[in-house]
Motif scaffolding. Sequence first.
Motif, PDB file in Angstrom:
ATOM      1  N   HIS A   2       0.845  -1.183   0.000  1.00 52.13           N
ATOM      2  CA  HIS A   2       0.000   0.000   0.000  1.00 52.13           C
ATOM      3  C   HIS A   2       0.893   1.252   0.000  1.00 52.13           C
ATOM      4  O   HIS A   2       1.791   1.385   0.811  1.00 52.13           O
ATOM      5  CB  HIS A   2      -0.914  -0.004   1.229  1.00 52.13           C
ATOM      6  N   GLU A  83       4.199   0.152  -7.339  1.00 48.92           N
ATOM      7  CA  GLU A  83       2.832  -0.353  -7.308  1.00 48.92           C
ATOM      8  C   GLU A  83       2.004   0.410  -6.273  1.00 48.92           C
ATOM      9  O   GLU A  83       2.554   0.909  -5.296  1.00 48.92           O
ATOM     10  CB  GLU A  83       2.822  -1.836  -6.946  1.00 48.92           C
ATOM     11  N   SER A  85      -2.355   0.497  -4.577  1.00 48.44           N
ATOM     12  CA  SER A  85      -3.688  -0.109  -4.513  1.00 48.44           C
ATOM     13  C   SER A  85      -4.753   0.971  -4.596  1.00 48.44           C
ATOM     14  O   SER A  85      -4.601   2.042  -4.003  1.00 48.44           O
ATOM     15  CB  SER A  85      -3.875  -0.860  -3.192  1.00 48.44           C
ATOM     16  N   LYS A  87      -9.352   1.377  -5.059  1.00 48.47           N
ATOM     17  CA  LYS A  87     -10.648   0.714  -5.064  1.00 48.47           C
ATOM     18  C   LYS A  87     -11.573   1.562  -5.934  1.00 48.47           C
ATOM     19  O   LYS A  87     -11.791   2.742  -5.657  1.00 48.47           O
ATOM     20  CB  LYS A  87     -11.207   0.601  -3.648  1.00 48.47           C
ATOM     21  N   PRO A 102     -11.462  -3.688  -6.090  1.00 43.54           N
ATOM     22  CA  PRO A 102     -10.087  -3.347  -5.726  1.00 43.54           C
ATOM     23  C   PRO A 102      -9.155  -3.652  -6.898  1.00 43.54           C
ATOM     24  O   PRO A 102      -9.413  -4.554  -7.696  1.00 43.54           O
ATOM     25  CB  PRO A 102      -9.789  -4.247  -4.527  1.00 43.54           C
ATOM     26  N   GLN A 104      -4.820  -3.602  -8.006  1.00 42.55           N
ATOM     27  CA  GLN A 104      -3.395  -3.396  -7.737  1.00 42.55           C
ATOM     28  C   GLN A 104      -2.794  -2.889  -9.042  1.00 42.55           C
ATOM     29  O   GLN A 104      -2.824  -3.590 -10.055  1.00 42.55           O
ATOM     30  CB  GLN A 104      -2.740  -4.708  -7.295  1.00 42.55           C
TER      31      GLN A 104
END
Length: 128
Positions: A2, A83, A85, A87, A102, A104
């Motif tokens: 995250h 990377e 995350s 939603k 969600p 990634q």
Amino acid sequence: MHQNSNQFQFIWSVLCQDYSLDQGTNNISLHKVLEEVSFDVKMDEVDKLKNNQNFDPKKPITLPFKSYLVIMWKNLNPQSGFEFSVKIILKDPEGKILTEQPAQLAFQPGKERLRIIITIDGMPLTKS
């Protein structure tokens, strides 16, 4: 992993019924851009669906409607290729959450922007 929201920025999103990508430049053209989605649904047809033995009252009735949600993100992280995350939430006009997806995502090394395209195969009917 995250990441902090100060590592990336949402730039824009557009709902459309079609798009095309130029293979040489990777530029996108959006076709039939949607500002509002409404359906002319006959309630007697909805009632017929509700009387079907396979009808699940816990699930919304989904109207067949193919569209695409195109979203652009900007990399604010000095590190290349990280990377994060997110939603993606679809809400009805009254704010009720219809779906949560969600995801990634990852910026490619050396790229400052990231474009994603989400296919939406149907629209839940929540209000008559």
